[in-house]
Design an enzyme around this catalytic site. Structure first.
Site, PDB file in Angstrom:
ATOM      1  N   LYS A 172       0.812  -1.215   0.000  1.00  0.00           N
ATOM      2  CA  LYS A 172       0.000   0.000   0.000  1.00  0.00           C
ATOM      3  C   LYS A 172       0.849   1.271   0.000  1.00  0.00           C
ATOM      4  CE  LYS A 172      -4.179  -1.983   1.973  1.00  0.00           C
ATOM      5  NZ  LYS A 172      -4.888  -1.806   0.691  1.00  0.00           N
ATOM      6  N   THR A 227      -7.415  -4.253  -7.705  1.00  0.00           N
ATOM      7  CA  THR A 227      -6.207  -4.178  -6.894  1.00  0.00           C
ATOM      8  C   THR A 227      -5.582  -2.794  -6.992  1.00  0.00           C
ATOM      9  OG1 THR A 227      -5.770  -6.525  -7.316  1.00  0.00           O
ATOM     10  CG2 THR A 227      -3.949  -5.219  -6.452  1.00  0.00           C
ATOM     11  N   ALA A 228      -5.282  -2.214  -5.854  1.00  0.00           N
ATOM     12  CA  ALA A 228      -4.597  -0.912  -5.730  1.00  0.00           C
ATOM     13  C   ALA A 228      -5.470   0.290  -6.072  1.00  0.00           C
ATOM     14  CB  ALA A 228      -3.319  -0.868  -6.568  1.00  0.00           C
ATOM     15  N   ALA A 229      -6.749   0.090  -6.352  1.00  0.00           N
ATOM     16  CA  ALA A 229      -7.606   1.244  -6.650  1.00  0.00           C
ATOM     17  C   ALA A 229      -7.645   2.214  -5.474  1.00  0.00           C
ATOM     18  CB  ALA A 229      -9.011   0.778  -7.004  1.00  0.00           C
ATOM     19  N   GLY A 230      -7.732   1.681  -4.260  1.00  0.00           N
ATOM     20  CA  GLY A 230      -7.728   2.540  -3.084  1.00  0.00           C
ATOM     21  C   GLY A 230      -6.406   3.267  -2.907  1.00  0.00           C
ATOM     22  N   ASP A 231      -5.317   2.605  -3.249  1.00  0.00           N
ATOM     23  CA  ASP A 231      -4.008   3.243  -3.141  1.00  0.00           C
ATOM     24  C   ASP A 231      -3.870   4.372  -4.157  1.00  0.00           C
ATOM     25  OD1 ASP A 231      -3.360   1.389  -1.181  1.00  0.00           O
ATOM     26  OD2 ASP A 231      -2.524  -0.020  -2.643  1.00  0.00           O
ATOM     27  N   SER A 281      -7.399   3.195 -12.971  1.00  0.00           N
ATOM     28  CA  SER A 281      -6.603   2.056 -12.497  1.00  0.00           C
ATOM     29  C   SER A 281      -7.355   0.737 -12.559  1.00  0.00           C
ATOM     30  CB  SER A 281      -6.114   2.315 -11.066  1.00  0.00           C
ATOM     31  OG  SER A 281      -7.147   2.152 -10.116  1.00  0.00           O
TER      32      SER A 281
END
Length: 307
Positions: free
Chosen positions: A42, A251-255, A285
């Site tokens: 993250k 995956t990693a959208a929140g990041d 993303s």
């Protein structure tokens, strides 16, 4: 070297990703369609997102003294991230994440923390003192909670705004940490755990945001996936819609969201405009596979003509 505007304190992992028809239930074996490895974690994802979206960023993290750690460090340099304060752990390996992605783009993730669990508050003293002219510190919860708490205390004492992405959620996230946070960015699940409100609608998210705000956090942003985000700031609730896209991997959208939010705030955008910018970056993303491989660049930010 110029002083970076944003400091990311957090984790670095190597993601091992399997694309499958569906995420297996306990005891089930699923034949996967594809496998690949992609740098992740993250903290690392958020630092890369900031760099690609035009922000000035320093990354503080602890890596294993292994091939994954060396590869990650090299990639950070290539992204233009200030890596002066990356640490190498002589004992523990680099963190790894095992990720399964289903045909709808949803994912299931298991993380082995490795060296991330050894990023202690004392490790950060030199970095924080050298970087105290930064505007923002962005953190997550893949590192020890005591490190998060002491970093937030340092930031408050030095007039640095703190954004906390409370992921993965931890029961040890206490009021002693939250009272030093300026902006918190839980997703729907994390907001439920923080507030005790079951969130199935945007109205539920608004209720949860008010409760989280009452814990002493000025600005609350609950991300709601394809529905966008709910912002509670200054006593006012605002819904920011997401751009509609076809997701292939979340995956990693929140990041990406958090990295983009930090960039926009460092550019003195309003909080509402910053959340809209972050929603757009996250939307791009999810149309791509992988963690860091999915992160957009600034010149791609034309979804709402935000540049």
């Amino acid at each position: 070297m110029n002083h970076p505007e944003i400091i990311v304190v957090g984790s670095t992992n190597m993601d091992m990703v399997v694309k499958a028809d569906h995420i297996p239930v306990p005891g089930e074996t699923v034949i996967a369609g594809s496998f690949f490895m992609n740098p992740g974690g993250k903290g690392a994802n958020q630092a890369v997102a900031i760099a690609r979206l035009g922000g000035s960023v320093a990354f503080v993290s602890k890596l294993g003294n292994d091939v994954f750690g060396k590869q990650s460090s090299q990639l950070f340099d290539e992204e233009g991230i200030d890596t002066r304060f990356l640490l190498s752990d002589p004992e523990f390996p680099s963190g790894v994440a095992l990720i399964t992605v289903d045909k709808e783009g949803e994912n299931s993730i298991v993380v082995a923390a490795g060296a991330n669990a050894n990023l202690f508050a004392d490790d950060l003293k030199d970095a924080l003192n050298a970087l105290k002219k930064a505007q923002l510190i962005l953190m997550q919860l893949e590192i020890p909670m005591e490190t998060v708490r002491k970093t937030a205390e340092f930031a408050r004492a030095n007039g640095i705004k703190v954004i906390l992405n409370p992921a993965p959620f931890s029961e040890s996230l206490s009021k002693d940490v939250l009272k030093h946070i300026d902006v918190i960015t839980p997703n729907q699940t994390e907001a439920e755990m923080l507030s005790g409100v079951k969130i199935t609608t945007m109205e539920d998210a608004e209720k949860a945001a008010r409760i989280i705000h009452d814990m002493g956090i000025p600005d609350v942003i609950i991300t709601m996936g394809p529905e966008g985000a709910v912002l509670f700031s200054g006593g006012v609730v605002t819904r920011i819609p997401a751009t509609r896209v076809t997701a292939v991997d979340t995956t990693a959208a929140g990041d990406v969201f958090n990295g983009a939010l930090a960039v926009a705030l460092s550019e003195a955008r309003t909080l509402e405009a910053a959340v809209a910018f972050a929603c757009d970056a996250a939307a791009i993303s999810v149309t791509r596979m992988g963690a860091q491989s999915s992160i957009p660049y600034r010149n791609e930010m034309i979804v709402r003509m935000i540049k």
